[in-house]
Write a protein that holds these residues in place. Structure first.
Motif, short mmCIF file in Angstrom:
data_model
loop_
_atom_site.label_atom_id
_atom_site.label_comp_id
_atom_site.label_asym_id
_atom_site.label_seq_id
_atom_site.Cartn_x
_atom_site.Cartn_y
_atom_site.Cartn_z
N PRO A 291 -176.10 140.82 24.01
CA PRO A 291 -174.54 140.80 23.80
C PRO A 291 -174.14 142.41 23.79
N ARG A 292 -172.82 142.63 24.31
CA ARG A 292 -172.12 143.61 24.51
C ARG A 292 -171.06 144.04 23.64
N ASN A 293 -170.92 145.08 23.29
CA ASN A 293 -169.73 145.64 22.22
C ASN A 293 -168.73 146.34 23.21
N PHE A 294 -167.48 145.94 22.89
CA PHE A 294 -166.42 146.66 23.66
C PHE A 294 -165.45 147.14 22.62
N THR A 295 -164.58 148.35 23.11
CA THR A 295 -163.52 148.54 22.38
C THR A 295 -162.31 148.05 23.30
N ILE A 296 -161.24 147.91 22.87
CA ILE A 296 -160.14 147.23 23.40
C ILE A 296 -158.84 148.21 23.32
N GLU A 297 -158.18 148.64 24.56
CA GLU A 297 -156.93 149.30 24.15
C GLU A 297 -155.91 148.75 25.34
N PRO A 298 -154.83 148.41 24.68
CA PRO A 298 -154.22 149.12 23.50
C PRO A 298 -154.57 147.92 22.35
N GLN A 299 -154.13 148.53 21.09
CA GLN A 299 -154.18 147.73 19.81
C GLN A 299 -153.07 146.74 19.66
N GLU A 300 -152.10 147.13 20.16
CA GLU A 300 -150.83 146.40 20.11
C GLU A 300 -150.09 146.35 21.53
N VAL A 301 -149.32 145.17 21.61
CA VAL A 301 -148.51 145.00 22.87
C VAL A 301 -147.15 144.66 22.41
N ASP A 302 -146.35 144.58 23.41
CA ASP A 302 -144.74 144.24 23.37
C ASP A 302 -144.61 142.94 23.95
N ILE A 303 -144.00 142.11 23.25
CA ILE A 303 -144.07 140.90 23.68
C ILE A 303 -142.51 140.59 23.77
N THR A 304 -141.89 139.93 24.80
CA THR A 304 -140.62 139.59 24.84
C THR A 304 -140.51 137.98 25.24
N VAL A 305 -139.70 137.05 24.20
CA VAL A 305 -139.67 135.73 24.61
C VAL A 305 -138.40 135.32 24.55
N SER A 306 -138.00 134.03 24.93
CA SER A 306 -136.69 133.55 25.07
C SER A 306 -136.75 132.15 24.41
N GLY A 307 -135.67 131.57 24.21
CA GLY A 307 -135.64 130.10 23.97
C GLY A 307 -134.29 129.80 23.11
N GLU A 308 -134.28 128.69 22.71
CA GLU A 308 -133.03 128.28 21.90
C GLU A 308 -132.80 128.91 20.50
N LEU A 309 -131.75 129.59 20.18
CA LEU A 309 -131.47 130.18 19.10
C LEU A 309 -132.02 129.79 17.64
N ASN A 310 -132.05 128.39 17.49
CA ASN A 310 -132.49 127.74 16.27
C ASN A 310 -134.14 127.83 16.19
N ILE A 311 -135.07 127.98 17.31
CA ILE A 311 -136.11 128.06 17.40
C ILE A 311 -136.58 129.62 17.03
N LEU A 312 -135.65 130.44 17.84
CA LEU A 312 -136.17 131.56 17.72
C LEU A 312 -135.71 132.47 16.37
N SER B 7 -147.78 131.31 22.36
CA SER B 7 -146.65 131.00 21.70
C SER B 7 -146.10 129.50 21.27
N PRO B 8 -145.50 129.17 20.33
CA PRO B 8 -145.36 127.88 20.01
C PRO B 8 -144.24 127.17 21.20
N ARG B 9 -144.35 125.62 21.19
CA ARG B 9 -143.45 124.87 21.76
C ARG B 9 -142.11 125.43 21.89
N ARG C 286 -140.42 130.63 25.25
CA ARG C 286 -140.97 131.02 26.72
C ARG C 286 -141.45 132.30 26.66
N LEU C 287 -142.32 132.70 27.26
CA LEU C 287 -143.03 134.13 27.29
C LEU C 287 -142.18 134.62 28.62
N GLU C 288 -141.60 135.89 28.36
CA GLU C 288 -140.73 136.67 29.38
C GLU C 288 -141.31 137.83 29.94
N ARG C 289 -141.96 138.60 29.12
CA ARG C 289 -142.76 139.73 29.29
C ARG C 289 -143.83 139.95 28.38
N VAL C 290 -144.99 140.74 28.85
CA VAL C 290 -146.00 141.24 27.98
C VAL C 290 -146.45 142.68 28.50
#
Length: 73
Positions: A1-22, A52-54, A57-61
């Motif tokens: 087994p190997r151990n890793f650190t992963i960077e970044p700890q957080e990402v910015d995610i932009t989504v779109s969809g119908e207003l009632n879902i968002l 992301s839920p049904r 739509r994923l626009e950007r990460v």
């Protein structure tokens, strides 16, 4: 087994969809993760994946890739 650190700890995610879902989304409904099961021996970056839920739509990460650093024990 190997151990890793992963960077970044957080990402910015932009989504779109119908207003009632968002309107009903919470922070727990969208998840960013990396899958280390297929990582190569000398690989130092990996694509960030997003669940992301049904109807959402994923626009950007940002950033798109995570950097891996092997932790020596």
């Amino acid at each position: 087994p190997r151990n890793f650190t992963i960077e970044p700890q957080e990402v910015d995610i932009t989504v779109s969809g119908e207003l009632n879902i968002l309107t009903n989304l919470s922070g727990k409904d969208i998840r960013a993760f990396v899958d280390l099961t297929e990582i190569g021996e000398n690989q130092n970056s990996i694509r960030i994946q997003v669940y992301s839920p049904r109807g959402v739509r994923l626009e950007r990460v940002t950033p798109r890739d995570a950097q891996l650093s092997l932790v020596n024990r």
